[in-house]
Design a protein around this motif. Structure first.
Motif, mmCIF file in Angstrom:
data_model
loop_
_atom_site.group_PDB
_atom_site.id
_atom_site.type_symbol
_atom_site.label_atom_id
_atom_site.label_comp_id
_atom_site.label_asym_id
_atom_site.label_seq_id
_atom_site.Cartn_x
_atom_site.Cartn_y
_atom_site.Cartn_z
ATOM 1 N N ALA A 1 -27.469 26.414 -19.138
ATOM 2 C CA ALA A 1 -28.524 25.859 -18.281
ATOM 3 C C ALA A 1 -28.599 26.634 -16.974
ATOM 4 C CB ALA A 1 -28.263 24.383 -18.016
ATOM 5 N N THR B 1 -31.902 29.626 -15.481
ATOM 6 C CA THR B 1 -32.683 29.588 -14.242
ATOM 7 C C THR B 1 -33.033 30.996 -13.768
ATOM 8 O OG1 THR B 1 -30.757 29.606 -12.745
ATOM 9 C CG2 THR B 1 -31.524 27.447 -13.546
ATOM 10 N N TRP C 1 -30.336 19.204 -8.246
ATOM 11 C CA TRP C 1 -30.562 20.609 -8.547
ATOM 12 C C TRP C 1 -29.858 20.928 -9.848
ATOM 13 C CZ3 TRP C 1 -26.994 24.540 -5.625
ATOM 14 C CH2 TRP C 1 -25.681 24.071 -5.640
ATOM 15 N N VAL C 2 -29.973 22.173 -10.304
ATOM 16 C CA VAL C 2 -29.312 22.585 -11.537
ATOM 17 C C VAL C 2 -27.856 22.942 -11.214
ATOM 18 C CG1 VAL C 2 -29.254 24.259 -13.420
ATOM 19 C CG2 VAL C 2 -31.449 23.405 -12.585
ATOM 20 N N TYR D 1 -27.150 12.822 -14.924
ATOM 21 C CA TYR D 1 -28.521 13.232 -15.170
ATOM 22 C C TYR D 1 -28.516 14.403 -16.148
ATOM 23 C CZ TYR D 1 -30.494 10.441 -11.310
ATOM 24 O OH TYR D 1 -30.915 9.412 -10.503
ATOM 25 N N GLU D 2 -29.481 14.397 -17.059
ATOM 26 C CA GLU D 2 -29.561 15.459 -18.066
ATOM 27 C C GLU D 2 -30.201 16.693 -17.427
ATOM 28 O OE1 GLU D 2 -30.574 15.891 -22.822
ATOM 29 O OE2 GLU D 2 -31.376 14.202 -21.673
ATOM 30 N N ARG D 3 -29.389 17.317 -16.580
ATOM 31 C CA ARG D 3 -29.868 18.460 -15.794
ATOM 32 C C ARG D 3 -28.676 19.374 -15.519
ATOM 33 N NH1 ARG D 3 -32.191 16.078 -10.830
ATOM 34 N NH2 ARG D 3 -34.320 16.423 -11.598
ATOM 35 N N SER E 1 -25.117 18.402 -18.438
ATOM 36 C CA SER E 1 -25.798 18.069 -19.695
ATOM 37 C C SER E 1 -25.188 18.804 -20.883
ATOM 38 C CB SER E 1 -27.294 18.408 -19.592
ATOM 39 O OG SER E 1 -27.498 19.808 -19.508
ATOM 40 N N GLU F 1 -32.225 10.468 -18.089
ATOM 41 C CA GLU F 1 -33.371 11.250 -17.614
ATOM 42 C C GLU F 1 -33.233 11.483 -16.114
ATOM 43 O OE1 GLU F 1 -38.238 10.856 -17.194
ATOM 44 O OE2 GLU F 1 -37.150 9.546 -18.587
ATOM 45 N N PRO F 2 -33.377 12.734 -15.657
ATOM 46 C CA PRO F 2 -33.178 13.045 -14.240
ATOM 47 C C PRO F 2 -34.000 12.174 -13.303
ATOM 48 C CG PRO F 2 -33.312 15.066 -15.501
ATOM 49 C CD PRO F 2 -33.653 13.945 -16.452
#
Length: 349
Positions: free
Chosen positions: A148, A152, A258-259, A279-281, A285, A298-299
């Motif tokens: 992930a 980016t 943020w990621v 959060y799925e971020r 995740s 969900e974020p």
């Protein structure tokens, strides 16, 4: 070559500090000689540190996408890399932990190979451009902690994914938690602590908070926004003290805005048997196994966090520990790091 945003042991470097420490210890355990170059006042017991004076660097996550490249007067980043330039012949490879433009720019001017362990996702245009140039000129020398994070950047498939690992002997499994939740991290806006506080309150659970506090004014704003308690700041603890307290939690909440590149605190929690709600971020995740070692939400949906809190009893705490042992041990991380560095050295000739 350490992060230039603060001394090791201060907590200002976030997860980079623990990552650097664990990688150094594992490489030494495997018979390698490791020398750490870090800002002065850095402390890491049993590890050799060359302290470098100078003004620390501003963290990248506090800047905008169009932020210019800056070096403060008497920059510790500049001083660290001047030291590296002068003594590079003493080493086979330099490992860069700084998320900063200068080490990438300097790479072509060094005779020794530089392995860049990128600690964050895309944040500024200037860094993106320099990372792209380094990927092209020195393929195979850039690594990330999660897919992930890599995605980016442009051409994310060109990064090596090395994840992270822990000395699991330092984390004790806790089978019977207390009726409290935990939150661990640098207390800063991008970590989204407000969402965790709001969710814990609505779920009727006390939230204990641990981490470095680089911006007390921000923390005061959070406290003013949520008067009346329901959460408490427990300070910045070392690993031994943190795992003892974290293990007592029914669950760890991760609310990044943020990621996140990875999320060391997630595997620290799993090592103690603590399920993770995230959060799925970003990196978390890829760590949390939804419905098995925690819950992915969900974020930016506090309702989702509340629902997940009420389902923590469905997660088997021993399964959490098993995941940490299988994927995030020091040995597993050492295997990934050693293979990456060996490949860089082979290509360098």
């Amino acid at each position: 070559m350490s992060t230039p945003v603060g001394a090791l042991g201060s907590g200002l470097g976030g997860g980079v500090e623990l990552t650097l420490k664990n990688i150094a210890q594992e490489l030494i355990q495997r018979g390698h000689t490791v020398q750490i170059v870090a800002p002065e006042r850095s402390v890491m017991p049993e590890l050799s540190i060359i302290p470098i004076p100078g003004t620390v660097q501003t963290t990248a996550q506090t800047q905008g996408r169009d932020a210019p490249i800056t070096l403060p007067n008497q920059s510790v980043l500049g001083n660290m890399w001047d030291h590296a330039r002068r003594y590079q012949q003493d080493y086979d490879v330099l490992i860069n932990f700084a998320y900063d433009w200068l080490p990438f720019y300097l790479t072509p001017f060094f005779t020794r190979p530089i392995a860049h362990l990128v600690s964050m996702g895309s944040l500024t245009d200037a860094m993106d451009s320099m990372i792209e140039q380094t990927l092209v000129r020195f393929p195979g020398t850039l690594a990330v902690h999660s897919r992930a994070q890599a995605e980016t950047f442009s051409g994310g498939d060109r990064f090596r994914c090395v994840k992270n690992g822990l000395d699991l002997s330092l984390y004790q499994f806790c089978p019977e938690p207390e009726n409290v939740l935990g939150w661990v991290g640098r207390i800063a806006p991008e970590k989204g602590i407000e969402d965790a506080i709001g969710a814990a309150r609505r779920a009727g659970r006390l939230l204990k908070i641990w981490g470095a506090m680089p911006d007390p004014d921000y923390w005061q704003q959070v406290c003013d926004r949520y008067p009346g308690g329901g959460f408490c700041y427990e300070g910045f603890l070392d690993t031994q003290a943190l795992q003892a307290e974290l293990g007592k939690c029914q669950g760890l909440i991760m609310t990044p805005k943020w990621v996140e590149a990875f999320g060391n605190v997630a595997i620290e929690a799993l090592a103690c048997g603590v399920p993770v709600i995230a959060y799925e971020r970003g990196g978390p995740s890829e760590i949390v196994q939804d419905g098995k070692t925690g819950w992915l939400v969900e974020p930016d949906r506090v309702d989702g966090l509340v629902a997940a809190i009420h389902q923590l009893d469905l997660i088997d705490r021993y399964t959490c520990r098993q995941q940490a042992e299988a994927e995030y041990s020091m040995q597993a991380m050492g295997d990934r790091m050693e293979a990456w560095l060996a490949e860089i050295l082979m290509k360098h000739g």
